[in-house]
Design an enzyme around this catalytic site. Structure first.
Site, PDB file in Angstrom:
ATOM      1  N   GLU A   1      41.954  36.646  54.255  1.00 44.47           N
ATOM      2  CA  GLU A   1      41.450  35.397  53.668  1.00 44.47           C
ATOM      3  C   GLU A   1      42.157  34.164  54.243  1.00 44.47           C
ATOM      4  O   GLU A   1      41.540  33.112  54.413  1.00 44.47           O
ATOM      5  CB  GLU A   1      41.611  35.429  52.140  1.00 44.47           C
ATOM      6  CG  GLU A   1      40.684  36.394  51.439  1.00 44.47           C
ATOM      7  CD  GLU A   1      41.248  37.804  51.309  1.00 44.47           C
ATOM      8  OE1 GLU A   1      40.588  38.674  50.707  1.00 44.47           O
ATOM      9  OE2 GLU A   1      42.373  38.033  51.821  1.00 44.47           O
TER      10      GLU A   1
ATOM     11  N   PHE B   1      40.905  43.083  35.750  1.00 45.63           N
ATOM     12  CA  PHE B   1      41.205  43.493  37.124  1.00 45.63           C
ATOM     13  C   PHE B   1      40.888  42.362  38.100  1.00 45.63           C
ATOM     14  O   PHE B   1      39.799  41.810  38.096  1.00 45.63           O
ATOM     15  CB  PHE B   1      40.383  44.742  37.479  1.00 45.63           C
ATOM     16  CG  PHE B   1      40.585  45.207  38.896  1.00 45.63           C
ATOM     17  CD1 PHE B   1      41.808  45.706  39.315  1.00 45.63           C
ATOM     18  CD2 PHE B   1      39.547  45.126  39.820  1.00 45.63           C
ATOM     19  CE1 PHE B   1      41.992  46.115  40.620  1.00 45.63           C
ATOM     20  CE2 PHE B   1      39.722  45.542  41.129  1.00 45.63           C
ATOM     21  CZ  PHE B   1      40.952  46.039  41.528  1.00 45.63           C
ATOM     22  N   GLN B   2      41.870  42.021  38.901  1.00 47.16           N
ATOM     23  CA  GLN B   2      41.780  40.959  39.909  1.00 47.16           C
ATOM     24  C   GLN B   2      41.404  39.601  39.319  1.00 47.16           C
ATOM     25  O   GLN B   2      40.727  38.796  39.950  1.00 47.16           O
ATOM     26  CB  GLN B   2      40.807  41.349  41.031  1.00 47.16           C
ATOM     27  CG  GLN B   2      41.337  42.476  41.897  1.00 47.16           C
ATOM     28  CD  GLN B   2      40.561  42.680  43.183  1.00 47.16           C
ATOM     29  OE1 GLN B   2      39.363  42.386  43.241  1.00 47.16           O
ATOM     30  NE2 GLN B   2      41.229  43.195  44.206  1.00 47.16           N
TER      31      GLN B   2
ATOM     32  N   LYS C   1      31.408  36.044  37.903  1.00 49.73           N
ATOM     33  CA  LYS C   1      30.478  37.037  38.431  1.00 49.73           C
ATOM     34  C   LYS C   1      29.172  37.089  37.634  1.00 49.73           C
ATOM     35  O   LYS C   1      28.086  37.242  38.206  1.00 49.73           O
ATOM     36  CB  LYS C   1      31.128  38.417  38.457  1.00 49.73           C
ATOM     37  CG  LYS C   1      30.300  39.447  39.222  1.00 49.73           C
ATOM     38  CD  LYS C   1      31.043  40.736  39.445  1.00 49.73           C
ATOM     39  CE  LYS C   1      30.218  41.712  40.273  1.00 49.73           C
ATOM     40  NZ  LYS C   1      30.949  42.980  40.521  1.00 49.73           N
TER      41      LYS C   1
ATOM     42  N   MET D   1      62.146  27.435  67.255  1.00 46.59           N
ATOM     43  CA  MET D   1      62.523  26.158  66.665  1.00 46.59           C
ATOM     44  C   MET D   1      63.685  26.321  65.695  1.00 46.59           C
ATOM     45  O   MET D   1      64.590  25.468  65.637  1.00 46.59           O
ATOM     46  CB  MET D   1      61.327  25.509  65.967  1.00 46.59           C
ATOM     47  CG  MET D   1      61.593  24.076  65.501  1.00 46.59           C
ATOM     48  SD  MET D   1      62.104  22.959  66.837  1.00 46.59           S
ATOM     49  CE  MET D   1      60.510  22.461  67.476  1.00 46.59           C
TER      50      MET D   1
END
Length: 559
Positions: free
Chosen positions: A49, A111-112, A161, A475
């Site tokens: 993602e 869930f999630q 959803k 760096m």
């Protein structure tokens, strides 16, 4: 019509052509609808993602249109946070759509499920959670407007959803009657603009500093005309690089921590600073107390928040840069700054002697980063887009790359996100198919999003990838070298065989570790019509100079 279908049709109505994303349970109805409309919208499946949002950023930077990102709930949405923060601080227009658990499960630790709305508030320009299908068109259209209106930024819209699967009883005909249209106030303040003109005429040692706001306003041509008419030296922020062509006689390159010597020395001697489309961040100016209180400051920006944030301006102009610059160009007559410009040119020669000539020593055995950029300049196309990651290579590339065309630089400026370049280059190439895209990365940052080689393989995206490999987190090592008595704590990095790895992704590759082979291999890569990866082993004992120590005066610049 289901909510998912309304989502996709709303995007089509708003002329969205590409979506970068990764599917999951909470967005499966949207993905099912995308299958139906795959001829109208192409979905690019990234491997993570974070890769999808950085790709959307790259797309937005080259097109000026909002980059669209789609992810599922829970870890899918939380993986977007770094990209949202990066886009907010660098003013990149994005629309991120995230799935969410059904409305009846909100707040139950389903869930999630995570509260992405509260999490993303600090890193978005606006966010909203949709729980009813009749909200979809108005909210998404409003989000796209907000993303691009005024100072651009990222928008996140979270959609439950059940909203995606719910059927609306009424028939929706696109476009529906509801329409959101936000407009920026483009009025100019002529009274203040006249003050600006009088102030510039009185100045004997003025300097113009340009930032990304000039690009966002598509005001590059106006900036060029303004600089030429006033005959004022121009310095640039990191994100402002490429606004003026590198070889323009008034372009003196970058200002700030790794900026050019003449800019950093002479800004302290200037009697007028004209800041256009930028924020005075700490790495640009350093210790602001060293700026003389007698130095006048004109600040032109679209965002009121940036005015007086670090430096108090003598005069400020809010609004569209293009309109303000057009007025100044039309009403300004002549200016006498020849002696001041000569001073810039003299100090430019000092930097050439003490920095640049050392970077290009021919009898040096090892390869330096500037040498690589120099050969890229020889063989790149004029329409080339430079995409850089974060670190030593970013500073070297920005300093030495020959910018020859507009919208030609993409990098992570304010947040400094390692791993940004590879996915951003993907989005840039999709947004500008006819332009050459060169992605320059370090060996550390490359491995943070290395999985996006899979995206490049799947869609056959012909970008050119250059890994500058010194087997160090360069760096950080440089700071340890200069400020921590060379105590190199956890900066040495053991790397895989990048060329063999790229071959596993069916990507042509080459490793270069001998200086004599550098030129021919860069030429071969840039002439290739396919995706090509080249790994170049560069000197370990290399520091990107000049450098101003953090929180120090720009006068403390060191070679």
């Amino acid at each position: 019509m289901t909510g998912a279908e309304i989502i996709v049709k709303t995007l089509i109505y708003n002329k969205v052509k590409f979506i970068f994303g990764y599917p999951g349970g909470a967005v499966m109805p949207i993905y099912d609808s995308l299958f139906t409309y795959k001829k109208q919208i192409k979905h690019i499946l990234t491997r993570h993602e974070q890769g999808s949002i950085h790709a959307a950023q790259g797309y937005a930077r080259v097109t000026g249109k909002p980059g669209i990102c789609l992810s599922t709930s829970g870890p899918g949405s939380s993986n977007l946070i770094t990209g949202l923060a990066d886009a907010l601080i660098d003013s990149t227009p994005l629309l991120c759509i995230t799935g969410q658990v059904s409305s009846n499960l909100l707040g139950t630790d389903a869930f999630q499920e995570i509260d992405i709305i509260d999490i993303s508030i600090p890193v978005t320009k606006w966010n909203f959670q949709i729980t009813k299908p009749d909200q979809i068109f108005e909210v998404i259209s409003k989000g796209l407007n907000i993303a691009t209106n005024g100072r651009p930024g990222p928008i996140l819209i979270d959609i439950t959803k059940n909203t995606q699967v719910q059927q609306l009883n009424q028939v929706i005909i696109f476009p529906p009657k509801t329409k959101t249209n936000l407009k920026t106030q483009n009025k100019i303040n002529k009274k203040e603009l006249q003050k600006v003109i009088k102030t510039i005429k009185k100045a004997r040692k003025p300097i113009i500093i340009i930032g990304q706001g000039v690009k966002l306003a598509n005001a590059e041509n106006q900036l060029k005309q303004f600089a030429e008419k006033t005959n004022i030296p121009v310095a640039s922020t990191l994100l402002g690089m490429g606004i003026l062509k590198t070889n323009h006689n008034l372009n003196y390159g970058m200002l700030g921590m790794h900026g050019n010597y003449q800019n950093n020395i002479l800004i302290l001697k200037s009697d007028l600073i004209i800041a256009i489309g930028l924020r005075f961040d700490d790495r640009l100016i350093g210790n602001i107390k060293t700026i003389s209180p007698k130095t006048l400051i004109i600040h032109i920006d679209i965002d009121n928040y940036e005015i007086n944030k670090r430096l108090k301006p003598t005069i400020y102009l809010l609004g569209n840069l293009k309109h303000n610059l057009n007025y100044l160009i039309k009403n300004f007559k002549t200016n006498s700054t020849e002696k001041w410009v000569k001073t810039f040119n003299l100090l430019k020669k000092v930097e050439r002697k003490y920095v640049k000539e050392k970077e290009f020593i021919k009898n040096k055995i090892g390869i330096t980063m500037p040498e690589v950029i120099n050969y890229i300049n020889l063989y790149k196309k004029t329409n080339c887009i430079l995409v850089t990651d974060v670190g030593q290579h970013q500073m070297s590339a920005s300093r030495y790359f020959n910018f020859t065309t507009l919208k030609s630089q993409i990098t992570s400026g304010g947040l400094g996100t390692m791993g940004f370049a590879l996915p951003a280059a993907i989005g840039a190439k999709i947004g500008a198919k006819r332009r050459q895209v060169i992605c320059i990365v370090g060996d550390g940052g490359f491995q943070m999003t290395i999985q996006e080689l899979g995206t490049i393989m799947q869609y056959e995206i012909p970008i050119k990838i250059i890994i500058l490999n010194n087997n160090f987190l360069g760096m950080v090592k440089q700071w340890q070298d200069l400020f921590f008595n060379r105590r190199f704590s956890n900066t040495k990095i053991y790397n895989p065989n990048f060329t063999n790895l790229s071959k596993a992704y069916n990507i042509k590759s080459k490793k270069v570790f001998v200086k004599e082979k550098l030129k021919e291999n860069i030429k071969k890569m840039l002439k290739s019509k396919e995706v090509f990866l080249i790994e170049i082993l560069v000197e370990k004992e290399y520091n990107t100079l000049p450098m101003i120590p953090t929180e120090k005066s720009v006068s403390k610049i060191c070679f």
